[in-house]
Design a protein around this motif. Structure first.
Motif, mmCIF file in Angstrom:
data_model
loop_
_atom_site.group_PDB
_atom_site.id
_atom_site.type_symbol
_atom_site.label_atom_id
_atom_site.label_comp_id
_atom_site.label_asym_id
_atom_site.label_seq_id
_atom_site.Cartn_x
_atom_site.Cartn_y
_atom_site.Cartn_z
ATOM 1 N N VAL A 277 -6.747 9.738 -7.924
ATOM 2 C CA VAL A 277 -5.815 8.631 -7.732
ATOM 3 C C VAL A 277 -4.670 8.765 -8.725
ATOM 4 C CG1 VAL A 277 -5.516 6.124 -7.748
ATOM 5 C CG2 VAL A 277 -7.696 7.116 -6.980
ATOM 6 N N ALA A 278 -3.439 8.784 -8.217
ATOM 7 C CA ALA A 278 -2.241 8.793 -9.060
ATOM 8 C C ALA A 278 -1.850 7.352 -9.376
ATOM 9 C CB ALA A 278 -1.099 9.512 -8.346
ATOM 10 N N GLY A 279 -1.501 7.119 -10.630
ATOM 11 C CA GLY A 279 -1.270 5.749 -11.084
ATOM 12 C C GLY A 279 0.150 5.247 -10.997
ATOM 13 N N GLY A 280 1.093 6.054 -10.480
ATOM 14 C CA GLY A 280 2.472 5.570 -10.439
ATOM 15 C C GLY A 280 2.927 5.163 -11.828
ATOM 16 N N PRO A 281 3.424 3.927 -12.002
ATOM 17 C CA PRO A 281 3.902 3.487 -13.316
ATOM 18 C C PRO A 281 2.816 2.804 -14.152
ATOM 19 C CG PRO A 281 4.456 1.846 -11.689
ATOM 20 C CD PRO A 281 3.712 2.942 -10.949
ATOM 21 N N ASN A 282 1.545 3.034 -13.832
ATOM 22 C CA ASN A 282 0.466 2.315 -14.519
ATOM 23 C C ASN A 282 0.564 2.458 -16.038
ATOM 24 O OD1 ASN A 282 -2.201 0.835 -13.864
ATOM 25 N ND2 ASN A 282 -2.817 2.301 -15.429
ATOM 26 N N THR B 19 -0.735 -0.781 -4.136
ATOM 27 C CA THR B 19 0.163 -0.793 -5.281
ATOM 28 C C THR B 19 0.086 -2.118 -6.026
ATOM 29 O OG1 THR B 19 2.069 -1.620 -4.030
ATOM 30 C CG2 THR B 19 1.747 0.765 -4.095
ATOM 31 N N THR B 20 -0.199 -3.194 -5.301
ATOM 32 C CA THR B 20 -0.274 -4.537 -5.885
ATOM 33 C C THR B 20 -1.698 -4.806 -6.352
ATOM 34 O OG1 THR B 20 -0.509 -5.284 -3.598
ATOM 35 C CG2 THR B 20 1.647 -5.569 -4.627
ATOM 36 N N GLY B 21 -2.046 -4.299 -7.522
ATOM 37 C CA GLY B 21 -3.387 -4.536 -8.068
ATOM 38 C C GLY B 21 -4.151 -3.266 -8.356
ATOM 39 N N GLY B 22 -3.865 -2.186 -7.624
ATOM 40 C CA GLY B 22 -4.531 -0.919 -7.886
ATOM 41 C C GLY B 22 -5.870 -0.746 -7.207
ATOM 42 N N GLU B 23 -6.214 -1.626 -6.268
ATOM 43 C CA GLU B 23 -7.463 -1.449 -5.536
ATOM 44 C C GLU B 23 -7.423 -0.183 -4.690
ATOM 45 O OE1 GLU B 23 -6.756 -5.858 -6.140
ATOM 46 O OE2 GLU B 23 -5.578 -4.161 -5.425
ATOM 47 N N PHE C 31 0.840 -1.196 0.000
ATOM 48 C CA PHE C 31 0.000 0.000 0.000
ATOM 49 C C PHE C 31 0.872 1.242 0.000
ATOM 50 C CE2 PHE C 31 -1.866 -3.554 2.183
ATOM 51 C CZ PHE C 31 -3.138 -3.647 1.661
ATOM 52 N N GLU C 32 0.264 2.391 -0.388
ATOM 53 C CA GLU C 32 1.076 3.604 -0.368
ATOM 54 C C GLU C 32 0.292 4.863 -0.040
ATOM 55 O OE1 GLU C 32 4.473 6.047 -2.816
ATOM 56 O OE2 GLU C 32 3.743 4.151 -3.602
ATOM 57 N N GLY C 33 -0.676 5.251 -0.854
ATOM 58 C CA GLY C 33 -1.312 6.561 -0.708
ATOM 59 C C GLY C 33 -2.509 6.561 0.222
ATOM 60 N N ILE C 34 -2.840 7.755 0.733
ATOM 61 C CA ILE C 34 -4.022 7.903 1.578
ATOM 62 C C ILE C 34 -4.627 9.282 1.344
ATOM 63 C CG2 ILE C 34 -2.673 8.682 3.586
ATOM 64 C CD1 ILE C 34 -4.783 7.191 5.345
ATOM 65 N N GLY C 35 -5.946 9.311 1.256
ATOM 66 C CA GLY C 35 -6.701 10.557 1.165
ATOM 67 C C GLY C 35 -7.740 10.588 2.262
ATOM 68 N N TYR C 36 -8.226 11.787 2.578
ATOM 69 C CA TYR C 36 -9.199 11.935 3.661
ATOM 70 C C TYR C 36 -10.265 12.941 3.263
ATOM 71 C CZ TYR C 36 -11.206 12.889 8.257
ATOM 72 O OH TYR C 36 -12.072 13.049 9.311
ATOM 73 N N ASP C 37 -11.519 12.566 3.461
ATOM 74 C CA ASP C 37 -12.675 13.419 3.180
ATOM 75 C C ASP C 37 -13.157 14.006 4.502
ATOM 76 O OD1 ASP C 37 -15.183 14.515 2.579
ATOM 77 O OD2 ASP C 37 -15.626 12.985 1.080
ATOM 78 N N THR C 38 -12.918 15.282 4.713
ATOM 79 C CA THR C 38 -13.256 15.900 6.003
ATOM 80 C C THR C 38 -14.760 15.925 6.253
ATOM 81 O OG1 THR C 38 -13.237 18.090 4.966
ATOM 82 C CG2 THR C 38 -11.195 17.347 6.003
ATOM 83 N N ARG C 39 -15.549 15.912 5.203
ATOM 84 C CA ARG C 39 -17.002 15.974 5.364
ATOM 85 C C ARG C 39 -17.587 14.644 5.837
ATOM 86 N NH1 ARG C 39 -21.398 17.462 0.592
ATOM 87 N NH2 ARG C 39 -23.288 17.050 1.819
ATOM 88 N N THR C 40 -17.174 13.548 5.194
ATOM 89 C CA THR C 40 -17.725 12.231 5.534
ATOM 90 C C THR C 40 -16.887 11.487 6.563
ATOM 91 O OG1 THR C 40 -16.491 11.118 3.765
ATOM 92 C CG2 THR C 40 -18.671 12.024 3.200
#
Length: 322
Positions: free
Chosen positions: A108-113, A65-69, A48-57
């Protein structure tokens, strides 16, 4: 609380004390929330790598990273779910940085996708319900989209780890576009490894501050001119800088394989930064990116140090002193 979580929490607490923050802890406020969040994983091992946060919800989003889920959790619940499938869904086989804008749209950033799958998208945008809004290619060869920040203009700015470039993604009247917003070739030397990565706004919201982790530098990109200049860090060791978190004049730098959390005092315009403390993080984890959520840092345990990752897969909450 597990021993690993306690170690990480104490490490951050010490860091924030070094930043001159009040020592009063609102323990009753945090008591109902988990200290670790469990992520779904694949039978063959997940990273895993990235994280985002929704302040409202109060939802957080974590990239695999392994699969893109893309996994989604809620700060009051210990378990996340698989929110978006990977393995080629919407052309996504891997994912890196994640961020959420004021409308709850998830970038979502795709890295080397697009490198590993020629013709596939480099980035995606989804609405809060998981509907695909955009799947875009930069048009730049060998682009590795690492992380992103939402600018004061509402656009998203993505870093390229393979070249000194920032991409701007914006929507107007339902039409999404991506452009090479800044190219600092000639100013920023590209070195072996991951170059531009973590990115945040300066305190005055007039510039972007970007980490170049392989050489331990910070760069300031002026939002008006797109010009890059080196941030004066007074010799601070920021090698392996990965995720950046900014709140006011405080800048936290997650230094993945160095297993350190560095805290700096950032000038209002983002041109200088002074190291306040560098605190070891949990030695059993390689932490990558973080977001501030209700007074705590939610930090991704990447599993990058494991040849074949094994559970538990976790996001850990580091509780700052206030």
């Amino acid at each position: 609380m597990s021993v690993r979580s306690l170690s990480a929490t104490l490490a951050l607490s010490a860091t924030l004390l070094g930043a001159g923050v009040s020592t009063a802890v609102a323990s009753t406020t945090f008591a109902a929330r988990p200290n670790t969040y469990e992520l779904p994983g694949d039978p063959g091992g997940s990273k895993f790598e990235g994280i985002g946060y929704d302040t409202r919800t109060r939802n957080y989003y974590v990239s695999e990273t392994t699969g893109g889920e893309i996994h989604r959790g809620q700060v009051n619940s210990p378990d996340a779910i698989e929110w978006l499938k990977g393995d080629g869904t919407d052309g996504r086989w891997t994912a890196r940085g994640v961020n959420v804008d004021a409308q709850g749209r998830v970038y979502v950033a795709g890295g080397p996708n697009g490198i590993d799958h020629p013709g596939a998208p480099d980035l995606w945008v989804y609405d809060r319900d998981g509907k695909l809004l955009a799947a875009l290619r930069t048009g730049v060869p060998n682009a590795f989209l690492n992380d992103l920040v939402i600018g004061p203009d509402g656009a998203a700015y993505f870093t390229n780890s393979n070249a000194p470039q920032l991409f701007r993604v914006a929507e107007q009247h339902g039409r999404w576009t991506v452009s090479t917003w800044a190219d600092a070739t000639g100013t920023i030397a590209t070195a072996t490894g991951f170059n531009l990565g973590g990115i945040v706004l300066s305190p005055d919201r007039k510039a972007l501050v970007v980490a170049q982790g392989n050489v331990g530098k910070l760069w300031r990109f002026d939002l008006r001119t797109a010009t890059a200049t080196a941030v004066d860090i007074a010799g601070a060791d920021l090698v392996n800088a990965d995720g950046l978190v900014q709140k006011g004049n405080t800048l936290w730098v997650v230094r993945n394989f160095s297993k350190m959390l560095s805290t700096l005092r950032l000038s209002v315009d983002g041109s200088t930064a002074r190291l306040l403390s560098a605190t070891p993080t949990d030695p059993d984890r390689v932490l990558t990116t973080a977001k501030l959520a209700q007074g705590r840092l939610l930090v991704v345990d990447s599993k990058f140090d494991e040849a074949t990752a094994v559970p538990p897969y976790q996001v850990i909450a580091l509780t700052p002193l206030r």
